[in-house]
Write a protein that holds these residues in place. Structure first.
Motif, PDB file in Angstrom:
ATOM      1  N   ASN A  68       0.813  -1.220   0.000  1.00  9.34           N
ATOM      2  CA  ASN A  68       0.000   0.000   0.000  1.00  9.34           C
ATOM      3  C   ASN A  68       0.846   1.269   0.000  1.00  9.34           C
ATOM      4  O   ASN A  68       0.345   2.355   0.296  1.00  9.34           O
ATOM      5  CB  ASN A  68      -0.948  -0.001   1.204  1.00  9.34           C
ATOM      6  CG  ASN A  68      -2.152  -0.902   1.009  1.00  9.34           C
ATOM      7  OD1 ASN A  68      -3.176  -0.497   0.465  1.00  9.34           O
ATOM      8  ND2 ASN A  68      -2.038  -2.149   1.431  1.00  9.34           N
ATOM      9  N   ILE A 139      -3.038   2.995   7.109  1.00 12.36           N
ATOM     10  CA  ILE A 139      -3.590   2.619   5.807  1.00 12.36           C
ATOM     11  C   ILE A 139      -5.116   2.688   5.828  1.00 12.36           C
ATOM     12  O   ILE A 139      -5.748   3.260   4.932  1.00 12.36           O
ATOM     13  CB  ILE A 139      -3.135   1.201   5.404  1.00 12.36           C
ATOM     14  CG1 ILE A 139      -1.643   1.192   5.076  1.00 12.36           C
ATOM     15  CG2 ILE A 139      -3.933   0.689   4.197  1.00 12.36           C
ATOM     16  CD1 ILE A 139      -1.058  -0.207   4.967  1.00 12.36           C
ATOM     17  N   LEU A 140      -5.730   2.104   6.863  1.00 14.37           N
ATOM     18  CA  LEU A 140      -7.190   2.068   6.954  1.00 14.37           C
ATOM     19  C   LEU A 140      -7.775   3.465   7.152  1.00 14.37           C
ATOM     20  O   LEU A 140      -8.845   3.780   6.628  1.00 14.37           O
ATOM     21  CB  LEU A 140      -7.621   1.137   8.080  1.00 14.37           C
ATOM     22  CG  LEU A 140      -7.345  -0.351   7.836  1.00 14.37           C
ATOM     23  CD1 LEU A 140      -7.724  -1.179   9.061  1.00 14.37           C
ATOM     24  CD2 LEU A 140      -8.098  -0.846   6.613  1.00 14.37           C
ATOM     25  N   GLU A 142      -6.480   6.230   5.966  1.00 14.84           N
ATOM     26  CA  GLU A 142      -6.377   6.893   4.661  1.00 14.84           C
ATOM     27  C   GLU A 142      -7.437   6.382   3.689  1.00 14.84           C
ATOM     28  O   GLU A 142      -8.008   7.148   2.911  1.00 14.84           O
ATOM     29  CB  GLU A 142      -4.987   6.682   4.078  1.00 14.84           C
ATOM     30  CG  GLU A 142      -3.887   7.398   4.852  1.00 14.84           C
ATOM     31  CD  GLU A 142      -2.496   7.065   4.352  1.00 14.84           C
ATOM     32  OE1 GLU A 142      -1.552   7.766   4.760  1.00 14.84           O
ATOM     33  OE2 GLU A 142      -2.347   6.119   3.549  1.00 14.84           O
ATOM     34  N   LYS A 143      -7.704   5.080   3.723  1.00 17.88           N
ATOM     35  CA  LYS A 143      -8.635   4.488   2.760  1.00 17.88           C
ATOM     36  C   LYS A 143     -10.098   4.746   3.126  1.00 17.88           C
ATOM     37  O   LYS A 143     -10.958   4.854   2.234  1.00 17.88           O
ATOM     38  CB  LYS A 143      -8.387   2.983   2.638  1.00 17.88           C
ATOM     39  CG  LYS A 143      -7.091   2.640   1.904  1.00 17.88           C
ATOM     40  CD  LYS A 143      -6.968   1.156   1.651  1.00 17.88           C
ATOM     41  CE  LYS A 143      -5.730   0.830   0.835  1.00 17.88           C
ATOM     42  NZ  LYS A 143      -5.794   1.398  -0.524  1.00 17.88           N
ATOM     43  N   THR A 144     -10.407   4.829   4.416  1.00 18.26           N
ATOM     44  CA  THR A 144     -11.804   4.988   4.839  1.00 18.26           C
ATOM     45  C   THR A 144     -12.155   6.418   5.227  1.00 18.26           C
ATOM     46  O   THR A 144     -13.322   6.776   5.298  1.00 18.26           O
ATOM     47  CB  THR A 144     -12.111   4.077   6.039  1.00 18.26           C
ATOM     48  OG1 THR A 144     -11.308   4.496   7.167  1.00 18.26           O
ATOM     49  CG2 THR A 144     -11.806   2.622   5.706  1.00 18.26           C
ATOM     50  N   ASN A 145     -11.133   7.220   5.503  1.00 11.61           N
ATOM     51  CA  ASN A 145     -11.342   8.604   5.949  1.00 11.61           C
ATOM     52  C   ASN A 145     -12.064   8.676   7.296  1.00 11.61           C
ATOM     53  O   ASN A 145     -12.701   9.674   7.618  1.00 11.61           O
ATOM     54  CB  ASN A 145     -12.139   9.382   4.902  1.00 11.61           C
ATOM     55  CG  ASN A 145     -11.663  10.817   4.796  1.00 11.61           C
ATOM     56  OD1 ASN A 145     -10.563  11.153   5.214  1.00 11.61           O
ATOM     57  ND2 ASN A 145     -12.497  11.666   4.247  1.00 11.61           N
TER      58      ASN A 145
END
Length: 217
Positions: A68, A139-140, A142-145
Motif C-alpha cells: 500500500n 492505511i485504513l 487513509e482508505k476509509t477517511n
C-alpha cells in the motif's frame, strides 16, 4: 555514528521494555490484550509460541504496508522481529512470575500497560519507522477517511473476535487493556512531554545511504 548507536540502543531497549509489559499483562492471567488474544489464537492453530505468532503477524502487516506504499523503516522490521523474540525469551525463562493472587493480578495489568507506554515512547522517539500494526491503522484511516479512534477500535475488536474464535484467552483483563492501554500510553507521553507527531522517522533508504556514506561506497 555515536548518535546513531544511541538511537539504535533506545529503539531496541524500547522493544524489550514493551515486551516486558506484554508478558506482565499475560502473566496476570485475566485475559490477554486484543492483539495478544489473536497472536495466541494463531499460535494455537499453528502450534507455535505466542512470540513467534507475533512475528508472523507483524510480517504480514509489513507486507500489507509495502503493497500500500507505506514507508517502512528499519524500526518497522526490528519491531516485527524483536518484540516477539523478547516475549519468547522472557516467557521461556520465566523471567516474570505468573501471578496468582487476584488483587495482585488486577494491579499488575495497569503496571504492565504503563511499562508498555514507556517502551512505546522509546521506540517511537528513536525515529526508525512506525510499527507494523501502526502502519495498518494508518492505511485504513487513509482508505476509509474515518477517525483514528474509530479505526483503532475497529481493528482491536476484529482481532479480538478472530483471536477468541481461534482459542485465544479472553477475560476481564482483556476489557481493562482494551479500554486502558491508549490512556496509559497517553499518560506516559504527557509525563515525558513527548509529542510523537514531532518525530521525523528514517526509512530504509536513509539507512542504506547512511551505510554507503559510512563505508564511502
Amino acid at each position: 555514528m555515536q548518535k546513531m548507536m544511541k538511537r539504535y540502543f533506545k529503539l531496541i531497549l524500547g522493544f524489550f521494555i514493551f515486551a516486558i509489559g506484554i508478558v506482565i499483562t499475560i502473566n496476570a492471567n485475566l485475559g490477554y490484550a486484543p492483539w495478544d488474544v489473536f497472536h495466541q489464537g494463531v499460535g494455537n492453530i499453528l502450534n507455535i509460541k505466542i512470540g513467534t505468532a507475533n512475528i508472523l503477524v507483524g510480517l504480514i502487516m509489513i507486507i500489507v504496508g509495502v503493497l500500500n506504499g507505506k514507508k517502512i523503516g528499519i524500526g518497522s522490521i526490528l519491531n516485527m522481529l524483536l518484540i516477539g523474540a523478547f516475549i519468547n525469551i522472557i516467557m521461556s525463562n520465566n523471567l516474570i512470575p505468573i501471578f496468582l493472587n487476584t488483587y495482585i493480578r488486577l494491579i499488575t495489568i495497569p503496571i504492565g500497560m504503563i511499562i508498555m507506554g514507556f517502551g512505546t515512547f522509546l521506540y517511537i522517539d528513536a525515529g526508525f519507522g512506525a510499527g507494523p500494526r501502526d502502519s495498518l491503522m494508518i492505511i485504513l484511516i487513509e482508505k476509509t477517511n474515518k477517525s483514528v479512534s474509530f479505526i483503532r477500535n475497529a481493528i482491536e475488536i476484529t482481532v479480538l473476535v478472530m483471536g477468541y474464535l481461534l482459542g485465544g484467552p479472553v477475560g476481564i483483563g482483556t476489557v481493562i487493556i482494551s479500554l486502558g492501554l491508549g490512556f496509559a500510553i497517553e499518560f506516559v507521553f504527557k509525563i515525558l512531554k513527548f509529542d510523537p507527531k514531532a518525530v521525523v522517522h528514517r526509512g530504509l533508504n536513509d539507512e542504506i545511504e547512511g551505510v554507503k556514506s559510512l563505508f564511502k561506497i
